[in-house]
Design a protein around this motif. Structure first.
Motif: not given
Length: 291
Positions: A35, A85, A143, A236
């Motif tokens: 990420s 989330s 997500n 994220t």
């Protein structure tokens, strides 16, 4: 006193918990690295496209872009895009978002019929559904967005905004300011804020072909795509960081519990052995007396 067998069973159970939390921690670390790498690349792309957009806005008359529909606010309905989330076990990542949403209505004084919410993530969808907040869609969007999905969402938001279904669109997400400190941010997505544009000055101007309006209509959606992708990556990154820290603390707490159980187990075991020795000695003494 506790049964040593029961303590042993609890120790085995805690060891299983430690293995699980440690595995989840390692998974979060791997996902966090991916990420962060994606976020770094998106930031570079967004900075470049922002520079191009700023230059285009100031090439001609500075007041022209203020009449552009992407920069003007009309209507009453506000849309809030909430990033949460899909799974739990990530500390206060989701609860801080929910507290911010409640704070919007309490302090800002917004009316429920003037606000719509677009949740991204199962946890946000469940929260808004239970609280009976007005939602833009009744389907849960997980997500796990990818570039094509973000493009379709941005196109839908732009269409609704230009049709004046929404007066403004805001993004609510967790921003990782430091390695372990997160902050809930409410950022305006549409109309595009012009206060930052006014600070910029150009040393030279461009000759635009075909026209400034057509070029802006082409580049602004790309700018919004990059911006939404950056926000998604930031959310994220904050989620994986929060889950990594939570699993690390859970592993430490489970290890402390295991240590205490081991001490209790050894004490009970020692007590049992001492009791058996005393019984043997007392038995031998009773035999000696009979002789």
């Amino acid at each position: 006193m506790s049964n040593p067998k029961e303590i042993k069973r609890r120790i085995l159970s805690i060891e299983s918990v430690i293995k699980t939390t440690e595995a989840m921690k390692m998974i979060s670390i791997v996902k966090l690295r991916k990420s962060k790498n994606l976020l770094m690349k998106v930031k570079i792309y967004l900075d470049s496209i922002e520079t191009i957009l700023f230059d285009l806005l100031f090439t001609e008359n500075k007041k022209k872009f203020e009449k552009n529909p992407f920069f003007s606010e009309k209507g009453k309905i506000k849309l809030f895009i909430v990033f949460t989330s899909d799974r739990g076990l990530c500390g206060s990542f989701n609860s801080s978002i929910f507290s911010k949403i409640n704070h919007i209505f309490q302090k800002k004084g917004y009316l429920h019929n003037e606000c719509l919410f677009f949740p991204i993530g199962k946890k946000g969808f469940d929260f808004l559904w239970k609280k009976k907040y007005n939602m833009y869609n009744q389907n849960c969007i997980e997500n796990d967005l990818f570039h094509q999905k973000i493009q379709s969402l941005v196109s839908e938001f732009i269409f609704c905004f230009l049709k004046e279904k929404f007066s403004s669109i805001y993004l609510i997400y967790n921003h990782l300011k430091k390695s372990s400190f997160q902050e809930v941010v409410i950022e305006k997505f549409l109309p595009i804020p012009i206060k930052d544009f006014r600070r910029k000055t150009l040393e030279f101007s461009y000759i635009l072909e075909p026209s400034q309006k057509e070029i802006l209509n082409f580049i602004i959606p790309k700018f919004l795509n990059a911006k939404l992708l950056k926000i998604f990556c930031q959310s994220t990154t904050a989620e994986h960081t929060s889950r990594m820290i939570s699993m690390h603390k859970a592993t430490e707490n489970a290890s402390d519990i295991k240590h205490d159980l081991m001490l209790n187990y050894n004490k009970e075991r020692q007590t049992t052995i001492t009791k058996e020795i005393l019984e043997i000695i007392s038995g031998l003494e009773s035999l000696d007396k009979k002789k």
